[in-house]
Scaffold this motif. Sequence first.
Motif, PDB file in Angstrom:
ATOM      1  N   CYS A  48       0.833  -1.201   0.000  1.00  0.00           N
ATOM      2  CA  CYS A  48       0.000   0.000   0.000  1.00  0.00           C
ATOM      3  C   CYS A  48       0.865   1.247   0.000  1.00  0.00           C
ATOM      4  O   CYS A  48       1.997   1.241   0.474  1.00  0.00           O
ATOM      5  CB  CYS A  48      -0.912   0.029   1.225  1.00  0.00           C
ATOM      6  N   VAL A  49       0.284   2.338  -0.503  1.00  0.00           N
ATOM      7  CA  VAL A  49       0.943   3.632  -0.530  1.00  0.00           C
ATOM      8  C   VAL A  49      -0.053   4.666  -0.015  1.00  0.00           C
ATOM      9  O   VAL A  49      -1.266   4.444  -0.026  1.00  0.00           O
ATOM     10  CB  VAL A  49       1.414   3.962  -1.965  1.00  0.00           C
ATOM     11  N   ILE A  50       0.452   5.805   0.446  1.00  0.00           N
ATOM     12  CA  ILE A  50      -0.420   6.860   0.962  1.00  0.00           C
ATOM     13  C   ILE A  50      -1.323   7.406  -0.134  1.00  0.00           C
ATOM     14  O   ILE A  50      -0.886   7.664  -1.257  1.00  0.00           O
ATOM     15  CB  ILE A  50       0.424   8.001   1.559  1.00  0.00           C
ATOM     16  N   ASP A  51      -2.604   7.587   0.206  1.00  0.00           N
ATOM     17  CA  ASP A  51      -3.572   8.258  -0.659  1.00  0.00           C
ATOM     18  C   ASP A  51      -4.129   9.435   0.132  1.00  0.00           C
ATOM     19  O   ASP A  51      -4.648   9.241   1.234  1.00  0.00           O
ATOM     20  CB  ASP A  51      -4.694   7.312  -1.067  1.00  0.00           C
ATOM     21  N   HIS A  69      -6.672   7.722   2.614  1.00  0.00           N
ATOM     22  CA  HIS A  69      -5.545   7.272   3.442  1.00  0.00           C
ATOM     23  C   HIS A  69      -4.570   6.367   2.700  1.00  0.00           C
ATOM     24  O   HIS A  69      -3.369   6.634   2.679  1.00  0.00           O
ATOM     25  CB  HIS A  69      -6.031   6.584   4.719  1.00  0.00           C
ATOM     26  N   VAL A  70      -5.059   5.238   2.123  1.00  0.00           N
ATOM     27  CA  VAL A  70      -4.142   4.333   1.432  1.00  0.00           C
ATOM     28  C   VAL A  70      -4.779   3.772   0.163  1.00  0.00           C
ATOM     29  O   VAL A  70      -6.000   3.749   0.022  1.00  0.00           O
ATOM     30  CB  VAL A  70      -3.698   3.153   2.338  1.00  0.00           C
ATOM     31  N   LYS A  71      -3.920   3.334  -0.743  1.00  0.00           N
ATOM     32  CA  LYS A  71      -4.352   2.605  -1.933  1.00  0.00           C
ATOM     33  C   LYS A  71      -3.297   1.556  -2.236  1.00  0.00           C
ATOM     34  O   LYS A  71      -2.166   1.618  -1.727  1.00  0.00           O
ATOM     35  CB  LYS A  71      -4.536   3.554  -3.117  1.00  0.00           C
ATOM     36  N   LEU A  72      -3.645   0.595  -3.064  1.00  0.00           N
ATOM     37  CA  LEU A  72      -2.715  -0.471  -3.399  1.00  0.00           C
ATOM     38  C   LEU A  72      -1.539   0.070  -4.198  1.00  0.00           C
ATOM     39  O   LEU A  72      -1.676   1.033  -4.959  1.00  0.00           O
ATOM     40  CB  LEU A  72      -3.436  -1.571  -4.185  1.00  0.00           C
ATOM     41  N   SER A  97       0.070  -4.954  18.781  1.00  0.00           N
ATOM     42  CA  SER A  97      -0.404  -6.175  19.447  1.00  0.00           C
ATOM     43  C   SER A  97      -1.910  -6.167  19.673  1.00  0.00           C
ATOM     44  O   SER A  97      -2.504  -7.201  19.952  1.00  0.00           O
ATOM     45  CB  SER A  97       0.325  -6.359  20.783  1.00  0.00           C
ATOM     46  N   ARG A  98      -2.509  -4.989  19.557  1.00  0.00           N
ATOM     47  CA  ARG A  98      -3.964  -4.864  19.652  1.00  0.00           C
ATOM     48  C   ARG A  98      -4.460  -4.026  18.485  1.00  0.00           C
ATOM     49  O   ARG A  98      -3.803  -3.059  18.087  1.00  0.00           O
ATOM     50  CB  ARG A  98      -4.404  -4.188  20.960  1.00  0.00           C
ATOM     51  N   GLY A  99      -5.643  -4.385  17.958  1.00  0.00           N
ATOM     52  CA  GLY A  99      -6.152  -3.674  16.789  1.00  0.00           C
ATOM     53  C   GLY A  99      -7.202  -2.626  17.079  1.00  0.00           C
ATOM     54  O   GLY A  99      -7.797  -2.081  16.136  1.00  0.00           O
ATOM     55  N   ASP A 100      -7.422  -2.277  18.352  1.00  0.00           N
ATOM     56  CA  ASP A 100      -8.498  -1.352  18.723  1.00  0.00           C
ATOM     57  C   ASP A 100      -8.442  -0.030  17.958  1.00  0.00           C
ATOM     58  O   ASP A 100      -9.470   0.489  17.523  1.00  0.00           O
ATOM     59  CB  ASP A 100      -8.440  -1.029  20.226  1.00  0.00           C
ATOM     60  N   ASP A 101      -7.242   0.529  17.815  1.00  0.00           N
ATOM     61  CA  ASP A 101      -7.088   1.849  17.200  1.00  0.00           C
ATOM     62  C   ASP A 101      -6.629   1.795  15.746  1.00  0.00           C
ATOM     63  O   ASP A 101      -6.538   2.833  15.087  1.00  0.00           O
ATOM     64  CB  ASP A 101      -6.069   2.671  17.997  1.00  0.00           C
ATOM     65  N   VAL A 102      -6.347   0.594  15.248  1.00  0.00           N
ATOM     66  CA  VAL A 102      -5.755   0.461  13.918  1.00  0.00           C
ATOM     67  C   VAL A 102      -6.695   0.988  12.828  1.00  0.00           C
ATOM     68  O   VAL A 102      -7.849   0.569  12.716  1.00  0.00           O
ATOM     69  CB  VAL A 102      -5.384  -1.011  13.640  1.00  0.00           C
ATOM     70  N   ASN A 103      -6.181   1.937  12.046  1.00  0.00           N
ATOM     71  CA  ASN A 103      -6.910   2.513  10.904  1.00  0.00           C
ATOM     72  C   ASN A 103      -8.282   3.071  11.283  1.00  0.00           C
ATOM     73  O   ASN A 103      -9.239   2.969  10.506  1.00  0.00           O
ATOM     74  CB  ASN A 103      -7.053   1.466   9.785  1.00  0.00           C
ATOM     75  N   GLN A 104      -8.362   3.666  12.464  1.00  0.00           N
ATOM     76  CA  GLN A 104      -9.604   4.272  12.936  1.00  0.00           C
ATOM     77  C   GLN A 104      -9.509   5.796  12.856  1.00  0.00           C
ATOM     78  O   GLN A 104      -8.549   6.387  13.359  1.00  0.00           O
ATOM     79  CB  GLN A 104      -9.893   3.850  14.380  1.00  0.00           C
ATOM     80  N   TRP A 113      -2.257   3.172   8.807  1.00  0.00           N
ATOM     81  CA  TRP A 113      -2.015   4.548   8.364  1.00  0.00           C
ATOM     82  C   TRP A 113      -2.035   5.554   9.520  1.00  0.00           C
ATOM     83  O   TRP A 113      -1.664   6.717   9.347  1.00  0.00           O
ATOM     84  CB  TRP A 113      -3.007   4.969   7.280  1.00  0.00           C
ATOM     85  N   ASN A 114      -2.426   5.098  10.713  1.00  0.00           N
ATOM     86  CA  ASN A 114      -2.435   5.992  11.869  1.00  0.00           C
ATOM     87  C   ASN A 114      -1.454   5.537  12.948  1.00  0.00           C
ATOM     88  O   ASN A 114      -1.583   5.912  14.108  1.00  0.00           O
ATOM     89  CB  ASN A 114      -3.844   6.104  12.451  1.00  0.00           C
TER      90      ASN A 114
END
Length: 209
Positions: free
Chosen positions: A21-24, A28-31, A62-69, A152-153
């Motif tokens: 992925c790259v920044i969009d 946020h992101v694209k392939l 290790s936790r996904g709670d905040d991932v890409n939110q 991305w965050n």
Amino acid sequence: MQLKTTAFADGGPISPEFAFCVIDPVVHVKLSGNVNPDLSWSEIPGGTQSLALICHDPDVPSRGDDVNQEGRSVPASLPRVEFFHWVLVDLPADTAPIERGEFSRGVTARGKPGPGAPRGARQGINDYTAWFAGDKDMAGNYFGYDGPCPPWNDELVHHYVFTLFALDIPKLDIELAFNGVDARKAMANHILAQASVTGLYTLNPSVHL
């Protein structure tokens, strides 16, 4: 034993060409190109019967709670786990250097086929297999190389470690859909030497490499 690439400097940033992925700026992101980097090696020890290559990222949350939110970030202080991006085994000891794009060009939805690979080698499944397990459009077994796509965050820059192992056996005793953990266990008592090269990557515009 030494491992080199012309794709990035050891300890330097990885070009988006080699990433999943790259920044969009809008979503946020694209392939991205998802091209495997070229790799060459030297000083292979005597008695080497095969080579194995593993690429892993030790900086995955290790936790996904905040991932890409939206409106949230993954703190750099969060404990991290590893994510395997490429597991390649049974390369002949006298094989030529790996060429850029030889094993991967572009993102393949549901994953590239495997475990058979060029040069009579085998490729394991990478951790996108589990990541996309619940995605009806992307779920599948992801064999071979699939490059960086950190959250991305994420406040932390991710490290992508390519490690080449010289082994004293011609083939590893592992199942068809093996992963990085399986390969490491199978190699454990057969490593004559190893060498690594590391690249950095982030999709967070506020984090600088």
